[in-house]
Write an enzyme that holds these catalytic residues in place. Structure first.
Site, PDB file in Angstrom:
ATOM      1  N   GLU A  33       5.652  -3.394   1.196  1.00 57.87           N
ATOM      2  CA  GLU A  33       5.755  -2.798  -0.670  1.00 57.87           C
ATOM      3  C   GLU A  33       4.842  -1.858  -0.451  1.00 57.87           C
ATOM      4  OE1 GLU A  33       7.438  -4.624  -2.447  1.00 57.87           O
ATOM      5  OE2 GLU A  33       7.294  -6.954  -1.493  1.00 57.87           O
ATOM      6  N   THR A  87       1.166   4.271   5.300  1.00 55.10           N
ATOM      7  CA  THR A  87       0.254   4.069   6.152  1.00 55.10           C
ATOM      8  C   THR A  87       1.466   2.643   6.396  1.00 55.10           C
ATOM      9  OG1 THR A  87      -1.551   4.032   4.071  1.00 55.10           O
ATOM     10  CG2 THR A  87      -1.208   2.252   5.479  1.00 55.10           C
ATOM     11  N   THR A 147       2.994   5.038   0.986  1.00 58.80           N
ATOM     12  CA  THR A 147       4.271   4.108   2.421  1.00 58.80           C
ATOM     13  C   THR A 147       3.592   5.037   3.735  1.00 58.80           C
ATOM     14  OG1 THR A 147       6.024   5.683   0.632  1.00 58.80           O
ATOM     15  CG2 THR A 147       6.512   6.197   2.711  1.00 58.80           C
ATOM     16  N   GLY A 205       0.436  -1.122  -0.033  1.00 58.86           N
ATOM     17  CA  GLY A 205       0.383   0.137   0.327  1.00 58.86           C
ATOM     18  C   GLY A 205       0.506   0.908  -0.121  1.00 58.86           C
ATOM     19  N   GLU A 217       9.096 -10.137  -1.809  1.00 65.09           N
ATOM     20  CA  GLU A 217       8.896 -10.679  -2.051  1.00 65.09           C
ATOM     21  C   GLU A 217       9.787 -11.570  -2.949  1.00 65.09           C
ATOM     22  OE1 GLU A 217       4.518  -9.438  -0.856  1.00 65.09           O
ATOM     23  OE2 GLU A 217       4.796  -9.344   1.163  1.00 65.09           O
TER      24      GLU A 217
HETATM   25  P1  NDP Z   1      -3.234   2.315   1.171  1.00 70.94           P
HETATM   26  O1  NDP Z   1      -2.448   2.706   1.722  1.00 70.94           O
HETATM   27  O2  NDP Z   1      -4.257   3.942   1.875  1.00 70.94           O
HETATM   28  O3  NDP Z   1      -4.091   0.899   1.779  1.00 70.94           O
HETATM   29  C1  NDP Z   1      -3.506  -0.134   1.514  1.00 70.94           C
HETATM   30  C2  NDP Z   1      -4.589  -1.126   2.363  1.00 70.94           C
HETATM   31  O4  NDP Z   1      -4.106  -0.387   3.811  1.00 70.94           O
HETATM   32  C3  NDP Z   1      -5.464  -0.996   2.456  1.00 70.94           C
HETATM   33  O5  NDP Z   1      -5.944  -2.472   2.815  1.00 70.94           O
HETATM   34  C4  NDP Z   1      -6.095  -0.192   3.491  1.00 70.94           C
HETATM   35  O6  NDP Z   1      -7.485   0.177   4.737  1.00 70.94           O
HETATM   36  C5  NDP Z   1      -5.466  -0.741   4.626  1.00 70.94           C
HETATM   37  N1  NDP Z   1      -4.547   0.416   5.697  1.00 70.94           N
HETATM   38  C6  NDP Z   1      -5.094   1.925   6.104  1.00 70.94           C
HETATM   39  N2  NDP Z   1      -4.559   2.166   7.208  1.00 70.94           N
HETATM   40  C7  NDP Z   1      -4.735   1.421   7.514  1.00 70.94           C
HETATM   41  C8  NDP Z   1      -3.619   1.424   9.486  1.00 70.94           C
HETATM   42  N3  NDP Z   1      -3.350   2.012   9.929  1.00 70.94           N
HETATM   43  N4  NDP Z   1      -3.055   0.114   9.335  1.00 70.94           N
HETATM   44  C9  NDP Z   1      -2.964  -0.910   8.379  1.00 70.94           C
HETATM   45  N5  NDP Z   1      -4.013  -0.750   7.137  1.00 70.94           N
HETATM   46  C10 NDP Z   1      -4.146   0.038   7.044  1.00 70.94           C
HETATM   47  O7  NDP Z   1      -2.551   2.079  -0.185  1.00 70.94           O
HETATM   48  P2  NDP Z   1      -3.875   2.864  -1.386  1.00 70.94           P
HETATM   49  O8  NDP Z   1      -5.156   1.556  -0.908  1.00 70.94           O
HETATM   50  O9  NDP Z   1      -4.779   3.929  -1.906  1.00 70.94           O
HETATM   51  O10 NDP Z   1      -2.768   1.985  -2.369  1.00 70.94           O
HETATM   52  C11 NDP Z   1      -2.225   2.666  -3.484  1.00 70.94           C
HETATM   53  C12 NDP Z   1      -1.112   2.711  -2.675  1.00 70.94           C
HETATM   54  O11 NDP Z   1      -0.385   1.235  -2.862  1.00 70.94           O
HETATM   55  C13 NDP Z   1      -0.226   3.047  -4.159  1.00 70.94           C
HETATM   56  O12 NDP Z   1       0.828   4.279  -2.890  1.00 70.94           O
HETATM   57  C14 NDP Z   1       0.816   2.232  -4.625  1.00 70.94           C
HETATM   58  O13 NDP Z   1       2.399   2.672  -4.477  1.00 70.94           O
HETATM   59  C15 NDP Z   1       1.288   1.624  -3.009  1.00 70.94           C
HETATM   60  N6  NDP Z   1       1.178  -0.013  -3.818  1.00 70.94           N
HETATM   61  C16 NDP Z   1       2.683  -0.629  -3.836  1.00 70.94           C
HETATM   62  C17 NDP Z   1       3.045  -1.691  -4.414  1.00 70.94           C
HETATM   63  C18 NDP Z   1       4.238  -2.654  -4.605  1.00 70.94           C
HETATM   64  O14 NDP Z   1       4.366  -3.468  -4.308  1.00 70.94           O
HETATM   65  N7  NDP Z   1       5.101  -1.943  -3.718  1.00 70.94           N
HETATM   66  C19 NDP Z   1       1.615  -2.529  -5.065  1.00 70.94           C
HETATM   67  C20 NDP Z   1       0.479  -1.501  -5.085  1.00 70.94           C
HETATM   68  C21 NDP Z   1       0.262  -0.862  -4.671  1.00 70.94           C
HETATM   69  P3  NDP Z   1      -8.748   0.968   3.667  1.00 70.94           P
HETATM   70  O15 NDP Z   1      -8.728   0.459   2.128  1.00 70.94           O
HETATM   71  O16 NDP Z   1      -9.823   0.372   3.903  1.00 70.94           O
HETATM   72  O17 NDP Z   1      -7.860   2.367   3.327  1.00 70.94           O
END
Ligand code: NDP
Length: 480
Positions: A248, A230, A228, A226, A461
């Site tokens: 990641e 988060t 950075t 997700g 991974e």
């Molecule tokens: P987020 O960081 O917003 O969310 C990722 C996950 O974390 C979601 O399930 C989200 O839930 C959850 N989450 C949010 N807040 C918390 C918390 N405080 N504690 C634990 N979990 C939490 O990312 P996005 O979903 O917006 O995805 C986009 C991002 O992911 C981009 O920055 C992208 O670059 C990155 N990404 C990285 C990849 C990699 O392999 N390096 C691959 C794909 C994407 P909820 O949806 O309910 O908010």
């Protein structure tokens, strides 16, 4: 209206709060299903179920464990059309893309790790003085797996499959924005005969469900993909508990084009690396650097090809781009285009929302956008936009473009176009990113290490790296 349910201890269940959240179809801008608004109580129930299932699952013969996971892969294949349709509706991505990339890859993730489990071996080190060391790699317990919305089932299974294959049980949370295929995966796990409690899926908000997973004392490892910010929040919670973490995170990837490249191949691939999945792939190349002698030719051709890319109904085969994932995300991406203009950028094409009309007239669509004229260190070129927006800029020397490429806080992936072998190796060694594609983009061999440097993540991974993450290494030393 479809009501998604949690999957805990082998059963589909309501959230303890009894509350639900709206789930949107981004191509139409309407609510079409409901998601459990779960909280720490659901996470606690899921964790308990996983803990109870761990002994039997981790002691099951590799071949038997593999068989069940291969069965999951087969059912994904059998239900490919249905899963692809669900992914496209939930996420806004073109149906053809979900059919050709997302769901096949989810199928392959299960197959790959299920079969890898039968070949995973550990090391031994013998010495001349009659000692032998061997490494035991054992499953750890309950793995917390948290994934994002851009490649929902693809990334969800990328974590879950190796965690299960290595003998762990799982408590997983998909993004609350795209929960549908994770819900369908619950049904698939039941159909495949996965024992109750081995895999648990808790739906809901990140700050509630994700946070509860990060905090839970009986979840000793977290695999997160997700943003950075988060990732930093999860690390702040999990690090003092000494949890194992694989993070990641985001990217702001350079696409470096030298004048000696194979021009046609580069143009074709650059259209994909810029705008696939509406630019919502962490690996998309959003900063395009072009050697000055090629710059004008590249610009003219790239703009003209991008103008031909159709943005439209994800159900249509001729839509190159579908909807972006949500209204807030659309607003964020458009605000970055405004910022680029404020920073002195010129929009060469795109730069606005699109209304495809018909059933999609209230959906969230953005035209593929190319911006030029920005300094390499402005916010537009430093911050992750995660939408169909790229910047282009010229460079003169290798040293200069290396400085541009490495200037951001991210280091996930880079693409390099040159026919000069020496230059390719020289540059690859100096670009600070976890993945470098030379004369190609997004070729993913599941055996290779995957992950980012700097603020793009911690850990790797893929292949044995995943097995190493999801097991604990113990050295046993024998003197004989
Ligand atoms: P987020 O960081 O917003 O969310 C990722 C996950 O974390 C979601 O399930 C989200 O839930 C959850 N989450 C949010 N807040 C918390 C918390 N405080 N504690 C634990 N979990 C939490 O990312 P996005 O979903 O917006 O995805 C986009 C991002 O992911 C981009 O920055 C992208 O670059 C990155 N990404 C990285 C990849 C990699 O392999 N390096 C691959 C794909 C994407 P909820 O949806 O309910 O908010």
């Amino acid at each position: 209206m479809i009501k998604i349910r949690n999957y805990i201890n082998g059963k589909l269940c309501e959230p303890m709060s009894g509350q639900y959240l709206d789930n949107y179809d981004p191509a139409q801008g309407v609510v079409y299903s409901l998601i459990p608004d779960s909280d720490e109580r659901d996470v606690a129930a899921a964790t308990l179920a996983a803990k109870n299932a761990f002994h039997d699952w981790s002691h099951m013969k590799h071949a038997d464990r593999s068989k069940i996971l291969i069965r999951i892969s087969e059912i994904i294949e059998e239900r490919l059309e249905e899963l692809a349709m669900a992914e496209s509706i939930d996420n806004g991505k073109p149906l053809w893309l979900a059919k050709s990339v997302d769901i096949p890859r989810a199928r392959d993730n299960f197959y790959f790790f299920a079969t890898a489990a039968m070949h995973f071996a550990s090391e031994s080190h013998a010495t001349a003085d009659n000692t032998i060391n061997y490494t035991l790699r054992t499953p750890i317990g309950v793995a917390g797996c948290i994934s994002p919305w851009n490649l929902p089932l693809y990334l969800f299974t990328w974590k879950i499959a190796p965690a299960l294959a290595a003998g762990n049980c799982v408590v997983a949370k998909p993004s609350e924005i795209t929960p549908m295929t994770a819900f369908l995966l619950s049904e698939i796990c039941m159909e495949a005969g996965l024992p109750p409690g081995v895999m648990n899926i808790v739906h809901g908000l990140g700050p509630k469900v994700g946070q509860a997973i990060s905090e839970h004392p009986d979840i000793p490892m977290i695999s997160f993909t997700g943003g950075t910010k988060t990732g930093a929040q999860i690390a702040a919670t999990a690090a003092p508990m000494f949890k194992k973490m694989s993070l990641e995170l985001g990217g702001k990837n350079p696409n470096i084009i030298f004048a000696d490249c194979d021009f046609e191949k580069m143009i074709k691939t650059t259209l994909n690396s810029s705008f696939s999945n509406q630019g919502q792939i962490c690996l998309c190349g959003s900063r395009i650097f072009v050697e000055r002698s090629l710059y004008e030719k590249f610009k003219t051709r790239f703009v003209s090809e991008v103008q031909k890319m159709k943005v439209g109904d994800p159900m249509n085969d001729d839509s190159r781009l579908g909807a972006v994932v949500s209204k807030p995300h659309m607003e964020k991406v458009l605000s970055y285009i405004d910022l680029a203009k404020e920073e002195g950028g010129t929009v060469l094409t795109g730069g606005h929302a699109v209304n495809p009309g018909g059933r999609c007239e209230s959906g969230w669509f953005i035209a593929p956008t190319i911006i030029e004229g920005l300094p390499y260190k402005c916010r537009t070129n430093m911050e992750e936009i995660f939408g169909p927006v790229v910047t282009i800029m010229p460079f003169d020397t290798e040293e200069e473009v290396l400085q541009y490429a490495n200037a951001t806080e991210y280091g996930l992936a880079a693409t390099l176009w040159t026919e000069n072998l020496n230059r390719a190796h020289r540059m690859a060694a100096q670009i600070k990113s976890g993945i470098i594609w030379i004369n190609f983009w997004l070729h993913r061999d599941l055996r290779t290490p995957f992950g980012g440097m700097k603020n793009s993540g911690v850990g790797r991974e893929g292949g044995w790296e995943s097995f190493r993450f999801f097991t604990e290494a113990k050295n046993v030393c024998i003197k004989y």
